[in-house]
Write an enzyme that holds these catalytic residues in place. Structure first.
Site, PDB file in Angstrom:
ATOM      1  N   THR A  35       0.769   8.687   3.651  1.00  0.00           N
ATOM      2  CA  THR A  35       1.388   7.091   3.349  1.00  0.00           C
ATOM      3  C   THR A  35       1.273   6.502   2.395  1.00  0.00           C
ATOM      4  OG1 THR A  35       0.054   7.206   5.695  1.00  0.00           O
ATOM      5  CG2 THR A  35       0.360   5.689   4.997  1.00  0.00           C
ATOM      6  N   ASP A  65       1.185  14.387  -0.400  1.00  0.00           N
ATOM      7  CA  ASP A  65       0.891  12.270  -0.313  1.00  0.00           C
ATOM      8  C   ASP A  65       1.131  11.611  -1.749  1.00  0.00           C
ATOM      9  OD1 ASP A  65      -0.057   9.596   0.884  1.00  0.00           O
ATOM     10  OD2 ASP A  65      -2.076  11.117   1.639  1.00  0.00           O
ATOM     11  N   LYS A  93      -7.597   7.046  -3.158  1.00  0.00           N
ATOM     12  CA  LYS A  93      -6.789   7.220  -2.409  1.00  0.00           C
ATOM     13  C   LYS A  93      -7.271   5.835  -1.128  1.00  0.00           C
ATOM     14  CE  LYS A  93      -3.858  10.360  -0.026  1.00  0.00           C
ATOM     15  NZ  LYS A  93      -2.559   8.938  -0.644  1.00  0.00           N
ATOM     16  N   GLY A  94      -5.881   4.874  -0.071  1.00  0.00           N
ATOM     17  CA  GLY A  94      -6.358   5.016   0.663  1.00  0.00           C
ATOM     18  C   GLY A  94      -5.729   3.355   0.187  1.00  0.00           C
ATOM     19  N   GLY A  95      -5.375   2.835  -0.673  1.00  0.00           N
ATOM     20  CA  GLY A  95      -4.786   1.498  -0.690  1.00  0.00           C
ATOM     21  C   GLY A  95      -3.311   1.067  -0.217  1.00  0.00           C
ATOM     22  N   GLY A  96      -3.380   2.234   0.947  1.00  0.00           N
ATOM     23  CA  GLY A  96      -2.828   1.814   1.635  1.00  0.00           C
ATOM     24  C   GLY A  96      -3.106   1.428   3.076  1.00  0.00           C
ATOM     25  N   GLU A 109      -5.221  10.471   5.911  1.00  0.00           N
ATOM     26  CA  GLU A 109      -4.739  10.952   4.628  1.00  0.00           C
ATOM     27  C   GLU A 109      -5.507  12.504   4.354  1.00  0.00           C
ATOM     28  OE1 GLU A 109      -2.497   7.581   2.297  1.00  0.00           O
ATOM     29  OE2 GLU A 109      -4.340   7.659   2.882  1.00  0.00           O
ATOM     30  N   LYS A 161       0.219   6.116 -12.843  1.00  0.00           N
ATOM     31  CA  LYS A 161      -0.842   6.776 -11.791  1.00  0.00           C
ATOM     32  C   LYS A 161      -2.365   7.145 -12.302  1.00  0.00           C
ATOM     33  CE  LYS A 161       0.161   3.806  -8.694  1.00  0.00           C
ATOM     34  NZ  LYS A 161       1.402   4.483  -7.627  1.00  0.00           N
TER      35      LYS A 161
END
Length: 262
Positions: free
Chosen positions: A33, A89, A102-105, A111, A129
């Protein structure tokens, strides 16, 4: 007609294009994502449509599932797949040991479940990044809505004993309401600035009542594909201990970019 991409989108695209080469006919593939993962889904959709690639895709969010279906990819659930050959991903940050934030979205829970149910995880990212130490990007923690303020206070209290530079946190919002994940939970973002011991922090956070999952992905990523705006891609394999560089040539045509308004 040719569509001109920004430098950052070119970097994301070439990383996704190169990572798509890891996908083989018949594979069960976890689909990430976020903006970089969306390029990967478009690339795979082109391979399905124009080259007859046959895959089963397991999306990590409702919006990825929608895009994958739009691209003609056969979408199934993780329960149907049971185990995956590969997950590709994006990441908000990665370090030299290929540990991630991760997890900004907002999809960190699905995920992480999908990534750990895979034989291999490949991360695609632009060069910005990469960091020396994780933590400049806020660390997401998915928490249940019940008692979230108490959970947030417990997290902040626990951070006092952790090797981090900052201890502030904030509830992620969607306008004037809390952001709701696909699993119906909230996200508390931790503004840590620098994480000294990511492994320890990940374990401690997940032991707290009310915390469902955190955005630290430790020892999960196998390969990172780093894209650059000039078409270069770097491949780093943590298991093989190798690092290589390639150049991706492509034409920005309607064939792949016609859906950019989604």
């Amino acid at each position: 007609m040719t569509i001109e991409l920004s430098p950052i989108d070119r970097a994301k695209f070439v990383a996704a294009r190169r990572a798509a080469d890891f996908v083989e006919d018949g594979m069960r593939v976890g689909l990430g994502t976020g903006s970089t993962a969306a390029w990967l889904v478009r690339c795979l959709g082109e391979m399905v449509r124009d080259h007859g690639l046959r895959i089963k895709g397991v999306p990590t969010s409702a919006r990825t599932a929608e895009l994958a279906r739009d691209m003609g990819i056969n979408v199934i659930s993780l329960d149907e797949a049971r185990w995956l050959d590969l997950t590709i991903d994006g990441a908000d940050e990665f370090d030299d040991e290929l540990n991630l934030i991760k997890g900004g979205g907002g999809a960190l829970l699905q995920e992480k479940i999908v990534a750990t149910a895979s034989d291999q995880m490949i991360v695609i990212a632009d060069a910005a990044k990469e960091v020396e130490h994780l933590g400049a990007f806020p660390l997401p923690c998915e928490v249940i809505p019940f008692g979230w303020r108490t959970t947030q206070a417990l997290i902040e209290e626990t951070l006092v004993a952790m090797d981090v530079m900052g201890r502030a946190s904030s509830l992620r919002m969607n306008g004037d309401k809390p952001y709701i994940t696909d699993e119906g939970n909230y996200i508390v973002d931790l503004h840590l600035n620098r994480i000294g011991n990511a492994r320890q922090l990940a374990m401690v956070l997940n032991q707290m009542p009310g915390v469902v999952e955190n955005g630290l992905f430790i020892d999960i990523c196998d390969v990172v594909v780093i894209g650059h705006s000039d078409g270069r891609v770097e491949l780093r394999d943590i298991n093989e201990g190798t690092a290589t560089e390639e150049k991706i040539d492509f034409a920005e045509t309607d064939n792949l970019f016609s859906d950019l308004g989604d």
